[in-house]
Enzyme design. Structure first.
Site, PDB file in Angstrom:
ATOM      1  N   VAL A 151       0.827  -1.210   0.000  1.00  0.00           N
ATOM      2  CA  VAL A 151       0.000   0.000   0.000  1.00  0.00           C
ATOM      3  C   VAL A 151       0.859   1.256   0.000  1.00  0.00           C
ATOM      4  CG1 VAL A 151      -1.639   1.340   1.404  1.00  0.00           C
ATOM      5  CG2 VAL A 151      -1.943  -1.130   1.117  1.00  0.00           C
ATOM      6  N   ASP A 175      10.598   3.073   6.082  1.00  0.00           N
ATOM      7  CA  ASP A 175      10.119   1.770   6.543  1.00  0.00           C
ATOM      8  C   ASP A 175      10.980   1.350   7.726  1.00  0.00           C
ATOM      9  OD1 ASP A 175       8.313  -0.653   5.131  1.00  0.00           O
ATOM     10  OD2 ASP A 175       9.837  -1.327   6.569  1.00  0.00           O
ATOM     11  N   LYS A 177     -14.068   1.508   4.614  1.00  0.00           N
ATOM     12  CA  LYS A 177     -13.153   0.444   4.205  1.00  0.00           C
ATOM     13  C   LYS A 177     -13.714  -0.941   4.568  1.00  0.00           C
ATOM     14  CE  LYS A 177      -9.463  -1.840   3.249  1.00  0.00           C
ATOM     15  NZ  LYS A 177      -8.574  -1.832   2.138  1.00  0.00           N
ATOM     16  N   CYS A 221      -6.737  -9.433   3.091  1.00  0.00           N
ATOM     17  CA  CYS A 221      -7.688  -8.432   3.593  1.00  0.00           C
ATOM     18  C   CYS A 221      -9.084  -8.937   3.934  1.00  0.00           C
ATOM     19  CB  CYS A 221      -7.784  -7.292   2.594  1.00  0.00           C
ATOM     20  SG  CYS A 221      -6.185  -6.551   2.352  1.00  0.00           S
TER      21      CYS A 221
HETATM   22  C1  UGA Z   1      -9.262  -6.467  -1.844  1.00  0.00           C
HETATM   23  C2  UGA Z   1     -10.194  -5.369  -2.373  1.00  0.00           C
HETATM   24  O1  UGA Z   1     -10.644  -5.716  -3.691  1.00  0.00           O
HETATM   25  C3  UGA Z   1      -9.483  -4.023  -2.422  1.00  0.00           C
HETATM   26  O2  UGA Z   1     -10.390  -3.006  -2.826  1.00  0.00           O
HETATM   27  C4  UGA Z   1      -8.936  -3.707  -1.023  1.00  0.00           C
HETATM   28  O3  UGA Z   1      -8.230  -2.482  -1.009  1.00  0.00           O
HETATM   29  C5  UGA Z   1      -8.012  -4.813  -0.590  1.00  0.00           C
HETATM   30  O4  UGA Z   1      -8.734  -6.069  -0.573  1.00  0.00           O
HETATM   31  C6  UGA Z   1      -7.507  -4.480   0.795  1.00  0.00           C
HETATM   32  O5  UGA Z   1      -8.315  -4.376   1.713  1.00  0.00           O
HETATM   33  O6  UGA Z   1      -6.311  -4.187   0.917  1.00  0.00           O
HETATM   34  P1  UGA Z   1      -7.323  -7.958  -2.897  1.00  0.00           P
HETATM   35  O7  UGA Z   1      -7.511  -8.785  -1.677  1.00  0.00           O
HETATM   36  O8  UGA Z   1      -5.963  -7.547  -3.278  1.00  0.00           O
HETATM   37  O9  UGA Z   1      -8.202  -6.610  -2.789  1.00  0.00           O
HETATM   38  O10 UGA Z   1      -7.885  -8.774  -4.166  1.00  0.00           O
HETATM   39  P2  UGA Z   1      -9.323  -8.976  -4.822  1.00  0.00           P
HETATM   40  O11 UGA Z   1      -9.197  -8.781  -6.260  1.00  0.00           O
HETATM   41  O12 UGA Z   1     -10.372  -8.211  -4.127  1.00  0.00           O
HETATM   42  O13 UGA Z   1      -9.579 -10.522  -4.591  1.00  0.00           O
HETATM   43  C7  UGA Z   1      -9.812 -11.076  -3.302  1.00  0.00           C
HETATM   44  C8  UGA Z   1     -10.145 -12.549  -3.437  1.00  0.00           C
HETATM   45  O14 UGA Z   1     -11.464 -12.725  -3.964  1.00  0.00           O
HETATM   46  C9  UGA Z   1      -9.216 -13.311  -4.382  1.00  0.00           C
HETATM   47  O15 UGA Z   1      -8.934 -14.579  -3.846  1.00  0.00           O
HETATM   48  C10 UGA Z   1     -10.028 -13.439  -5.649  1.00  0.00           C
HETATM   49  O16 UGA Z   1      -9.660 -14.524  -6.446  1.00  0.00           O
HETATM   50  C11 UGA Z   1     -11.426 -13.620  -5.061  1.00  0.00           C
HETATM   51  N1  UGA Z   1     -12.508 -13.267  -6.003  1.00  0.00           N
HETATM   52  C12 UGA Z   1     -12.679 -11.991  -6.420  1.00  0.00           C
HETATM   53  C13 UGA Z   1     -13.394 -14.253  -6.425  1.00  0.00           C
HETATM   54  O17 UGA Z   1     -13.264 -15.436  -6.056  1.00  0.00           O
HETATM   55  N2  UGA Z   1     -14.417 -13.912  -7.255  1.00  0.00           N
HETATM   56  C14 UGA Z   1     -14.599 -12.643  -7.688  1.00  0.00           C
HETATM   57  O18 UGA Z   1     -15.584 -12.403  -8.444  1.00  0.00           O
HETATM   58  C15 UGA Z   1     -13.700 -11.650  -7.268  1.00  0.00           C
END
Ligand code: UGA
Length: 463
Positions: free
Chosen positions: A21, A40, A220, A276
């Protein structure tokens, strides 16, 4: 991203914490023509970043980092007091992991705040300290403000400011997300922090939403809870679709065409991972329970997510018979394709479930193999580590296995020729992500099973 030619003047910015981040945020500001000072607590990370090398894999980040460290847009300093001395607006982007009861562990926030507070004593001008890390509502107004006031011997809102500015970056697309946020949420309580944040973000073309710090902190959690809820909803319905004899993908695509619902985050799969969603849902549950509010949705979302990984193995077992003694190529170990992060990756419960049922997983990921094995060791699964084989290529894993499970949809899996899949002893692929498509493989006599798609689809019935 092109740097703004004449960016409007903005405050001097510092970022404490150069993880995913902090770095993505710093580089987004630099790309918009701002100068950023980074710090850091880990000296190794400081020197890596200062040398223009990214400490982790994130598409697009390395080249941006090289460019801005060389051009002097991003300067890394060796102490928090230097970061404070160089900035009027200081973002805290330190880790806020899960504590043993699911609560947010504020150790890194507290220790950074203590040092910032001490440094503020020697600064004769206003500084605003803004939380980027994910913290439960009330942390900025409570712990952060208290520690800064106590250590600086100064008055909040009169001598220094506090605020919240949560991040919404997704791994794999962090650089793009940081440069073009859907929205910028600022939680403020004094006019100077408001103007500093607005001036810093004036170069971004994103809507700015303003509220209290506690409100911004809650945005958030609400956003991540909503996204995780949609994924669990899609996964629960994928099991409904399987028994109804229909494919969940076109069903949810049709559902998502309703603008009140929208198409995003409705892809059924092995469940969500990442550092997250699970952490934030647990923190939200804990925080609410401490205030005697019983939340049901986050608990259900987490329970569905746990169930889904087992379901992937159930599908494999239904097709292959007992898994005991079978070699299973587990392809894709990162929590999603495009990153090397294995935090809460669904590959872990799938792996454990395979082991529990007596199977021998053979692992492969284009980037996350070492992190996955380290994660196994860290979780105490050392008994497995010696036995666990990590292949050097997907083809090598397939050549040695009876069946394959795809957990993360890396593009390279799509390019594997059918003849390489055909090396699987049982010629069976369980695709949890609709990664590789069925037609081409089925033509080669391979059995292809996807999550949310029944083995045999019912024909449309004529009324
Ligand atoms: C998530 C949020 O999308 C961000 O907006 C947020 O800032 C971040 O957490 C955080 O709190 O730091 P991230 O965890 O990096 O981001 O990735 P995502 O793309 O959200 O995917 C999360 C999980 O859900 C992954 O395992 C992904 O494969 C899964 N997923 C996502 C699904 O299984 N189906 C979907 O339709 C979308």
């Amino acid at each position: 991203m092109t740097r703004a030619k004449n960016p409007p003047p903005g405050p001097s910015i510092a970022i404490v914490g150069l993880g995913h981040v902090g770095l993505a945020t710093a580089l987004a500001f630099c790309s918009h023509g701002r100068h950023v000072t980074g710090y850091d607590a880990d000296p190794q990370r400081r020197s890596t970043v200062a040398g223009g090398t990214s400490p982790f894999y994130e598409p697009g980040l390395s080249s941006l980092l090289r460019r801005h460290t060389r051009a002097g847009g991003l300067k890394v300093v060796d102490s928090i007091s230097d970061a404070v001395a160089c900035s009027r607006l200081l973002f805290l982007a330190v880790p806020t992991p899960s504590g043993p009861m699911g609560e947010v562990d504020l150790t890194a926030v507290r220790s950074a705040a203590e040092e910032i507070g001490v440094a503020l004593r020697n600064v004769g001008r206003w500084t605003s300290v803004v939380m980027k890390s994910t913290t439960v509502p009330g942390t900025v107004d409570g712990s952060l403000t208290r520690i800064l006031a106590h250590r600086s011997l100064r008055q909040p809102d009169l001598d220094f400011g506090v605020g919240s500015n949560p991040e919404f970056l997704s791994e794999g697309t962090m650089v793009h997300d940081a440069l073009h946020p859907y929205r910028i949420v600022i939680g403020v309580r004094d006019p100077r922090t408001r103007s500093l944040l607005r001036a810093a973000y004036a170069v971004f073309r994103s809507p700015i939403v303003e509220m209290t710090p506690a409100g911004a902190e809650l945005v958030k959690y609400a956003a991540n809870a909503m996204l995780a809820t949609r994924v669990s909803f899609a996964n629960e319905f994928s099991r409904v679709a399987e028994v109804a004899g229909v494919d969940i993908y076109p069903v949810l695509a049709a559902v998502g065409l309703d603008p009140r619902i929208g198409p995003g985050f409705l892809r059924a799969g092995p469940g969500f991972g990442g550092s997250c969603f699970t952490k934030d849902l647990r923190a939200l549950l804990r925080w609410a329970a401490e205030r005697s509010v019983e939340l049901q949705i986050p608990s259900a979302v987490l329970a569905v997510n746990e169930r889904q990984a087992t379901h992937v193995v159930d599908v494999a077992e239904r097709e292959a018979g007992s898994l005991r003694g079978k070699k299973v190529a587990l392809l894709g170990l990162a929590f999603k394709a495009g990153c090397d992060d294995t935090a809460e990756s669904r590959a872990y419960p799938i792996y454990s479930e395979l082991r529990r049922r007596g199977a021998h997983p053979i692992l492969y990921d284009p980037r996350a193999g070492p992190n996955f094995v380290n994660g196994l060791a860290a979780s105490g699964s050392t008994a497995h580590v010696g036995l666990t084989r990590v292949a050097r290529s997907a083809q090598e894993a397939l050549a040695k296995s009876d069946l394959a499970i795809i957990q993360a949809d890396w593009p390279e899996f799509r390019k594997i020729p059918a003849r390489d899949w055909a090396r699987l002893g049982l010629r069976l692929i369980v695709d949890a992500r609709r990664s590789v498509g069925s037609d081409r493989l089925e033509r080669h006599g391979l059995r292809y099973r996807a999550i949310g798609r029944p083995a045999q689809q019912r024909r449309p019935e004529v009324a």
